[in-house]
Structures are given as C-alpha cells and as structure tokens.
Design an enzyme around this catalytic site. Structure first.
Site, PDB file in Angstrom:
ATOM      1  N   SER A 251       0.811  -1.212   0.000  1.00  0.00           N
ATOM      2  CA  SER A 251       0.000   0.000   0.000  1.00  0.00           C
ATOM      3  C   SER A 251       0.841   1.257   0.000  1.00  0.00           C
ATOM      4  CB  SER A 251      -0.837   0.054   1.281  1.00  0.00           C
ATOM      5  OG  SER A 251      -1.769  -0.966   1.310  1.00  0.00           O
TER       6      SER A 251
ATOM      7  N   HIS B 132      -1.015  -2.618  -7.302  1.00  0.00           N
ATOM      8  CA  HIS B 132      -1.719  -2.274  -6.065  1.00  0.00           C
ATOM      9  C   HIS B 132      -3.231  -2.345  -6.270  1.00  0.00           C
ATOM     10  CE1 HIS B 132      -2.762   0.957  -2.856  1.00  0.00           C
ATOM     11  NE2 HIS B 132      -2.832  -0.260  -2.344  1.00  0.00           N
TER      12      HIS B 132
ATOM     13  N   GLU C 226      -3.539   0.414  -9.077  1.00  0.00           N
ATOM     14  CA  GLU C 226      -2.421   1.339  -9.317  1.00  0.00           C
ATOM     15  C   GLU C 226      -1.221   0.509  -9.772  1.00  0.00           C
ATOM     16  OE1 GLU C 226      -2.388   5.210  -6.494  1.00  0.00           O
ATOM     17  OE2 GLU C 226      -2.196   3.348  -5.400  1.00  0.00           O
TER      18      GLU C 226
ATOM     19  N   ASN D 252      -3.525   6.163  -1.576  1.00  0.00           N
ATOM     20  CA  ASN D 252      -3.309   6.226  -0.126  1.00  0.00           C
ATOM     21  C   ASN D 252      -2.647   7.521   0.329  1.00  0.00           C
ATOM     22  OD1 ASN D 252      -4.574   3.809   0.377  1.00  0.00           O
ATOM     23  ND2 ASN D 252      -2.706   2.607   0.104  1.00  0.00           N
TER      24      ASN D 252
HETATM   25  C1  LIG Z   1      -5.511   0.580   1.822  1.00  0.00           C
HETATM   26  C2  LIG Z   1      -5.154   0.468   0.395  1.00  0.00           C
HETATM   27  O1  LIG Z   1      -3.996   0.153   0.098  1.00  0.00           O
HETATM   28  C3  LIG Z   1      -6.044   0.828  -0.724  1.00  0.00           C
HETATM   29  C4  LIG Z   1      -7.494   0.595  -0.516  1.00  0.00           C
HETATM   30  O2  LIG Z   1      -8.017  -0.435  -0.869  1.00  0.00           O
HETATM   31  S1  LIG Z   1      -8.320   1.818   0.241  1.00  0.00           S
HETATM   32  C5  LIG Z   1      -9.990   1.214   0.352  1.00  0.00           C
HETATM   33  C6  LIG Z   1     -10.704   1.381  -0.945  1.00  0.00           C
HETATM   34  N1  LIG Z   1     -12.036   0.890  -0.796  1.00  0.00           N
HETATM   35  C7  LIG Z   1     -13.052   1.692  -0.465  1.00  0.00           C
HETATM   36  O3  LIG Z   1     -12.884   2.889  -0.312  1.00  0.00           O
HETATM   37  C8  LIG Z   1     -14.353   0.998  -0.287  1.00  0.00           C
HETATM   38  C9  LIG Z   1     -15.444   1.938   0.131  1.00  0.00           C
HETATM   39  N2  LIG Z   1     -16.678   1.211   0.231  1.00  0.00           N
HETATM   40  C10 LIG Z   1     -17.436   0.897  -0.857  1.00  0.00           C
HETATM   41  O4  LIG Z   1     -17.120   1.287  -1.972  1.00  0.00           O
HETATM   42  C11 LIG Z   1     -18.666   0.085  -0.628  1.00  0.00           C
HETATM   43  O5  LIG Z   1     -19.051   0.202   0.703  1.00  0.00           O
HETATM   44  C12 LIG Z   1     -18.431  -1.421  -0.986  1.00  0.00           C
HETATM   45  C13 LIG Z   1     -18.125  -1.514  -2.470  1.00  0.00           C
HETATM   46  C14 LIG Z   1     -17.310  -2.060  -0.186  1.00  0.00           C
HETATM   47  C15 LIG Z   1     -19.673  -2.222  -0.678  1.00  0.00           C
HETATM   48  O6  LIG Z   1     -20.752  -1.621  -1.288  1.00  0.00           O
HETATM   49  P1  LIG Z   1     -22.215  -1.669  -0.654  1.00  0.00           P
HETATM   50  O7  LIG Z   1     -23.137  -1.667  -1.784  1.00  0.00           O
HETATM   51  O8  LIG Z   1     -22.355  -0.678   0.406  1.00  0.00           O
HETATM   52  O9  LIG Z   1     -22.085  -2.956   0.157  1.00  0.00           O
HETATM   53  P2  LIG Z   1     -22.882  -4.218   0.422  1.00  0.00           P
HETATM   54  O10 LIG Z   1     -24.333  -4.018   0.153  1.00  0.00           O
HETATM   55  O11 LIG Z   1     -22.439  -4.703   1.748  1.00  0.00           O
HETATM   56  O12 LIG Z   1     -22.241  -5.135  -0.641  1.00  0.00           O
HETATM   57  C16 LIG Z   1     -22.624  -5.116  -1.934  1.00  0.00           C
HETATM   58  C17 LIG Z   1     -22.061  -6.332  -2.470  1.00  0.00           C
HETATM   59  O13 LIG Z   1     -20.648  -6.191  -2.496  1.00  0.00           O
HETATM   60  C18 LIG Z   1     -20.057  -7.469  -2.415  1.00  0.00           C
HETATM   61  N3  LIG Z   1     -19.067  -7.439  -1.360  1.00  0.00           N
HETATM   62  C19 LIG Z   1     -19.084  -6.717  -0.221  1.00  0.00           C
HETATM   63  N4  LIG Z   1     -17.958  -6.901   0.433  1.00  0.00           N
HETATM   64  C20 LIG Z   1     -17.219  -7.755  -0.294  1.00  0.00           C
HETATM   65  C21 LIG Z   1     -15.950  -8.315  -0.113  1.00  0.00           C
HETATM   66  N5  LIG Z   1     -15.195  -8.050   0.948  1.00  0.00           N
HETATM   67  N6  LIG Z   1     -15.473  -9.146  -1.055  1.00  0.00           N
HETATM   68  C22 LIG Z   1     -16.200  -9.451  -2.116  1.00  0.00           C
HETATM   69  N7  LIG Z   1     -17.415  -8.937  -2.343  1.00  0.00           N
HETATM   70  C23 LIG Z   1     -17.912  -8.099  -1.427  1.00  0.00           C
HETATM   71  C24 LIG Z   1     -21.146  -8.413  -2.181  1.00  0.00           C
HETATM   72  O14 LIG Z   1     -21.527  -8.986  -3.412  1.00  0.00           O
HETATM   73  C25 LIG Z   1     -22.234  -7.572  -1.625  1.00  0.00           C
HETATM   74  O15 LIG Z   1     -23.429  -8.219  -1.788  1.00  0.00           O
HETATM   75  P3  LIG Z   1     -24.313  -8.698  -0.466  1.00  0.00           P
HETATM   76  O16 LIG Z   1     -25.261  -7.568  -0.251  1.00  0.00           O
HETATM   77  O17 LIG Z   1     -24.916  -9.943  -0.900  1.00  0.00           O
HETATM   78  O18 LIG Z   1     -23.385  -8.864   0.690  1.00  0.00           O
HETATM   79  N1  LIG Z   2      -6.339  -3.840   3.621  1.00  0.00           N
HETATM   80  C1  LIG Z   2      -6.440  -3.113   2.547  1.00  0.00           C
HETATM   81  O1  LIG Z   2      -7.433  -2.401   2.364  1.00  0.00           O
HETATM   82  C2  LIG Z   2      -5.354  -3.131   1.527  1.00  0.00           C
HETATM   83  C3  LIG Z   2      -4.139  -3.710   1.795  1.00  0.00           C
HETATM   84  N2  LIG Z   2      -3.172  -3.723   0.840  1.00  0.00           N
HETATM   85  C4  LIG Z   2      -1.885  -4.357   1.127  1.00  0.00           C
HETATM   86  O2  LIG Z   2      -2.029  -5.753   0.950  1.00  0.00           O
HETATM   87  C5  LIG Z   2      -1.159  -6.445   1.854  1.00  0.00           C
HETATM   88  C6  LIG Z   2      -1.977  -7.422   2.684  1.00  0.00           C
HETATM   89  O3  LIG Z   2      -2.949  -6.701   3.429  1.00  0.00           O
HETATM   90  P1  LIG Z   2      -4.254  -7.400   3.998  1.00  0.00           P
HETATM   91  O4  LIG Z   2      -4.654  -8.522   3.132  1.00  0.00           O
HETATM   92  O5  LIG Z   2      -5.205  -6.329   4.307  1.00  0.00           O
HETATM   93  O6  LIG Z   2      -3.678  -7.972   5.367  1.00  0.00           O
HETATM   94  P2  LIG Z   2      -4.189  -9.221   6.234  1.00  0.00           P
HETATM   95  O7  LIG Z   2      -3.664  -8.996   7.606  1.00  0.00           O
HETATM   96  O8  LIG Z   2      -5.638  -9.446   6.003  1.00  0.00           O
HETATM   97  O9  LIG Z   2      -3.435 -10.449   5.547  1.00  0.00           O
HETATM   98  C7  LIG Z   2      -2.057 -10.607   5.520  1.00  0.00           C
HETATM   99  C8  LIG Z   2      -1.785 -12.090   5.431  1.00  0.00           C
HETATM  100  O10 LIG Z   2      -0.395 -12.304   5.227  1.00  0.00           O
HETATM  101  C9  LIG Z   2       0.013 -13.315   6.112  1.00  0.00           C
HETATM  102  N3  LIG Z   2       1.435 -13.290   6.336  1.00  0.00           N
HETATM  103  C10 LIG Z   2       2.154 -12.651   7.286  1.00  0.00           C
HETATM  104  N4  LIG Z   2       3.461 -12.925   7.153  1.00  0.00           N
HETATM  105  C11 LIG Z   2       3.576 -13.771   6.082  1.00  0.00           C
HETATM  106  C12 LIG Z   2       4.665 -14.447   5.476  1.00  0.00           C
HETATM  107  N5  LIG Z   2       5.901 -14.307   5.925  1.00  0.00           N
HETATM  108  N6  LIG Z   2       4.411 -15.253   4.414  1.00  0.00           N
HETATM  109  C13 LIG Z   2       3.164 -15.403   3.947  1.00  0.00           C
HETATM  110  N7  LIG Z   2       2.095 -14.810   4.505  1.00  0.00           N
HETATM  111  C14 LIG Z   2       2.300 -14.002   5.560  1.00  0.00           C
HETATM  112  C15 LIG Z   2      -0.813 -13.064   7.362  1.00  0.00           C
HETATM  113  O11 LIG Z   2      -0.792 -14.146   8.248  1.00  0.00           O
HETATM  114  P3  LIG Z   2      -0.916 -13.818   9.850  1.00  0.00           P
HETATM  115  O12 LIG Z   2      -2.210 -13.123  10.024  1.00  0.00           O
HETATM  116  O13 LIG Z   2      -0.856 -15.169  10.462  1.00  0.00           O
HETATM  117  O14 LIG Z   2       0.252 -12.942  10.183  1.00  0.00           O
HETATM  118  C16 LIG Z   2      -2.173 -12.810   6.734  1.00  0.00           C
HETATM  119  O15 LIG Z   2      -2.856 -14.008   6.437  1.00  0.00           O
HETATM  120  C17 LIG Z   2      -0.415  -5.375   2.657  1.00  0.00           C
HETATM  121  O16 LIG Z   2       0.802  -5.078   2.032  1.00  0.00           O
HETATM  122  C18 LIG Z   2      -1.375  -4.186   2.552  1.00  0.00           C
HETATM  123  O17 LIG Z   2      -0.755  -2.953   2.717  1.00  0.00           O
HETATM  124  C19 LIG Z   2      -3.361  -3.217  -0.415  1.00  0.00           C
HETATM  125  C20 LIG Z   2      -4.563  -2.669  -0.746  1.00  0.00           C
HETATM  126  C21 LIG Z   2      -5.653  -2.548   0.211  1.00  0.00           C
END
Ligand SMILES: CC(=O)CC(=O)SCCNC(=O)CCNC(=O)[C@H](O)C(C)(C)COP(=O)(O)OP(=O)(O)OC[C@H]1O[C@@H](n2cnc3c(N)ncnc32)[C@H](O)[C@@H]1OP(=O)(O)O
Ligand SMILES: NC(=O)C1=CN([C@@H]2O[C@H](COP(=O)(O)OP(=O)(O)OC[C@H]3O[C@@H](n4cnc5c(N)ncnc54)[C@H](OP(=O)(O)O)[C@@H]3O)[C@@H](O)[C@H]2O)C=CC1
Length: 293
Positions: free
Chosen positions: A121, A142, A154, A192
C-alpha cells in the site's frame, strides 16, 4: 525474455490475497495461494468460496464459473510450490522486513523470467526491488479493497522496472477487467497519499472530541457522499495497515502533517485492528457494529 502469464502465485491469503486469488482464477489464471500457515490458506479459500457464491446468487457469475474458479486455485503450503509460476503477487502484511524476508526465500525458487509484484500500500517499489535478484522484473500492482468489487489498480514502476514487465502487468490487469492508474514511486503512491491522511484526520477529529465515531462517519457518508465513513473504512482496511501507511508517509516525506494519530497507535497496540479482529472503532462481535468510543 517474452513471457506469457498463465499461472499466478499469491503470497498472503488475508483479505487482499484471497481477493487477488479470486479475481485471477475468475479471469482464467491458475493460482497457487501461499501463507505462513495451512489454516490461513484454508480460511482464505473458504472466504473465496463465500464471495464467489454471493456473486452467483447476485447473477454476476454463473455456477459453472464459481466451480471452475475454485478448481483453478491450489493451496501452496510451502513456497517451493511457487517454482513454476509466471507471476507472483506478494500480499503479506504491510511490513518491509517481512516482505524482504519473503523475497529472499522466494527468489532462488523462481524461474529467472518470472515477474515479481507486490501489493504493498505504501512501501517504496524501488527499495523492495533492490532487495531482490530481479529489479527489472519487479513492479507494484496495487489492488483496492474489496478486490472483486473495486475497479482500480495502481501500477507502480520502480526505477529499474523494464518496459516488458510494465506491459505484461498492464495486460494482466486488463485481463482481470480492471482499470489502471499509473503512479510514480513515492510513499503511498496516489490513492493512499490522499485517502490515508483523510482517515488519520478523522481519527484526530475523534481524539480531540470534535465528534463521536458515529457522528464523524455519518458526517462523511451523508455530507460528502462517501460510501463508508472514514472510521468504518479504517476498520475495513485494517488499523495495522492504516498505521503502517501513515508511518511510511511520515518517514518517507519527513513532514509532520503525516504524523499518525496517537489514538490510532493505541488501537493497534491493543490489537483492535478493525473488522479482521472483530474490534476497532466499532465492535463487530454482536449483530450490528457498536462504536467503541
Ligand atoms: C488501503 C489500500 O492500500 C487501498 C485501498 O483499498 S483503500 C480502500 C478502498 N475501498 C473503499 O474505499 C471501499 C469503500 N466502500 C465501498 O465502496 C462500498 O461500501 C463497498 C463496495 C465495499 C460495498 O458496497 P455496498 O453496496 O455498500 O455494500 P454491500 O451491500 O455490503 O455489498 C454489496 C455487495 O458487495 C459485495 N461485497 C461486499 N464486500 C465484499 C468483499 N469483501 N469481497 C467481495 N465482495 C464483497 C457483495 O456482493 C455484496 O453483496 P451482499 O449484499 O450480498 O453482501
Ligand atoms: N487492507 C487493505 O485495504 C489493503 C491492503 N493492501 C496491502 O495488501 C497487503 C496485505 O494486506 P491485507 O490482506 O489487508 O492484510 P491481512 O492482515 O488481512 O493479511 C495478511 C496475510 O499475510 C500473512 N502473512 C504474514 N506474514 C507472512 C509471510 N511471511 N508469508 C506469507 N504470509 C504471511 C498473514 O498471516 P498472519 O495473520 O498469520 O500474520 C495474513 O494471512 C499489505 O501489504 C497491505 O498494505 C493493499 C490494498 C488494500
């Protein structure tokens, strides 16, 4: 070294890794899913099945596609089972040392032409690439959470990433049906860099008592039309991941405006990491989420 990607290895079967395996298998790739424990892999596979089943009931995919996708994903209990993959996507925890250790163990096992990608991320692609034996064939792919639903990927090139690697990654994301945005390799890339300071500010807003968890989330959902409030989204991403990203921004850009909120640190220290541990800014252990402050 022209390569056709047929088989994908995914390291980390958490919320992102299982989503990546899910979309790769639906797009017709063979997938090897690895994690540190067999239990983690099995729970990742169960989540994939649940999400595929939901897609069938919503008529997004057919039952035959669910079955075929599941058959394409194999549990890889050890990294040796990734030896024949064309592309690896590392999606373990957001911790640079853990990622480096994985690459050190993995690289000697891979084919020389295999592409190594990370779903980090925030961490520098150039720095991660430099720790491997193949910086030219290393790239940031990403994905966004939840992977099956979010359209964006990304793509981030490190300084040494060669054109062929970039083109192969682009073609791969196209086959997944995603849209790409290309980011330069700077801390936390684009999404992010913008999203996490907003979430961190929401946590400061809570910390300073400007509003409650519910008030802040309602404000941003109804006042800015965000699908989730920022604290709900933080719980969804994982508070450990949010904190790691803020630390990378803070250290990488050396600007105090990125300092992680102490309340975020406290939640992570408590092990309240959001939905994945059932407690964060909300408590998810009951029927409906209850704010913890
Ligand atoms: C941190 C990083 O590195 C980068 C990032 O990813 S940052 C995060 C980016 N993501 C966001 O910002 C997400 C913001 N949220 C949303 O866009 C919406 O809430 C959402 C798309 C997640 C869900 O939309 P929604 O219409 O409100 O949700 P909801 O009615 O619960 O779900 C719609 C459908 O999505 C699907 N769904 C929900 N969560 C899911 C998941 N985790 N995996 C797969 N499918 C999923 C399901 O098909 C769900 O249907 P059900 O109603 O049968 O559960
Ligand atoms: N969460 C998000 O919204 C997003 C996350 N990312 C990135 O994706 C990556 C994973 O995040 P996310 O899936 O949320 O994290 P989670 O904590 O859900 O999953 C990480 C997984 O990796 C496992 N793990 C830890 N160490 C090792 C290892 N040495 N070898 C193999 N597996 C290992 C963990 O096991 P255990 O729990 O036992 O440690 C866990 O099952 C991160 O780099 C994150 O920044 C990217 C986009 C969105």
């Amino acid at each position: 070294m022209v390569l056709e990607i047929k088989k994908v290895g995914v390291i980390g079967a958490g919320q992102m890794g299982n989503g990546i395996a899910h979309v790769c298998a639906l797009a017709g790739y063979d997938v090897a899913l690895n994690d540190i424990s067999t239990d983690r892999i099995q729970s990742g596979l169960a989540t994939i099945n649940g999400n595929l089943t939901r897609q069938v009931s919503k008529e997004i995919i057919k039952e035959e596609e669910r079955v075929a996708a599941l058959e394409r994903i194999k549990a890889a209990d050890s990294m040796d089972q990734l030896a024949d993959v064309d592309l690896v996507i590392e999606s373990a925890v957001e911790n640079e040392q853990v990622k480096r250790k994985i690459f050190a163990q993995l690289c000697p096992l891979l084919k020389p032409e295999a592409i190594l990608a990370t779903n980090t991320s925030s961490i520098s692609i150039t720095r991660l690439a430099a720790s491997t034996d193949r910086p030219e064939r290393f790239i940031g792919i990403h994905f966004m959470n939840p992977v099956p639903l979010m359209e964006l990927i990304e793509l981030v090139r490190g300084i040494a990433t060669e054109d062929e690697t970039f083109e192969l990654a682009k073609e791969f994301t196209r086959r997944l049906g995603k849209t790409t945005a290309v980011s330069e390799d700077f801390p936390a890339f684009m999404v992010n860099r913008i999203l996490l300071p907003m979430i961190n500010e929401a946590i400061y807003t809570l910390y300073e008592g400007v509003g409650s968890v519910e008030a802040i989330d309602t404000a941003m959902r109804l006042g800015a039309n965000h699908p989730m409030g920022p604290l709900q989204l933080a719980d969804f991403i994982g508070l450990d991941t949010c904190l790691s990203i803020m630390q990378v921004l803070y250290e990488g850009l050396a600007d105090s405006k990125y300092r992680p909120c102490p309340l975020l640190v406290k939640y992570v220290e408590a092990g309240w990491l959001g939905r994945k541990t059932q407690r964060g800014f909300y408590d998810y252990r009951g029927e409906t989420p209850v704010p913890t402050r």
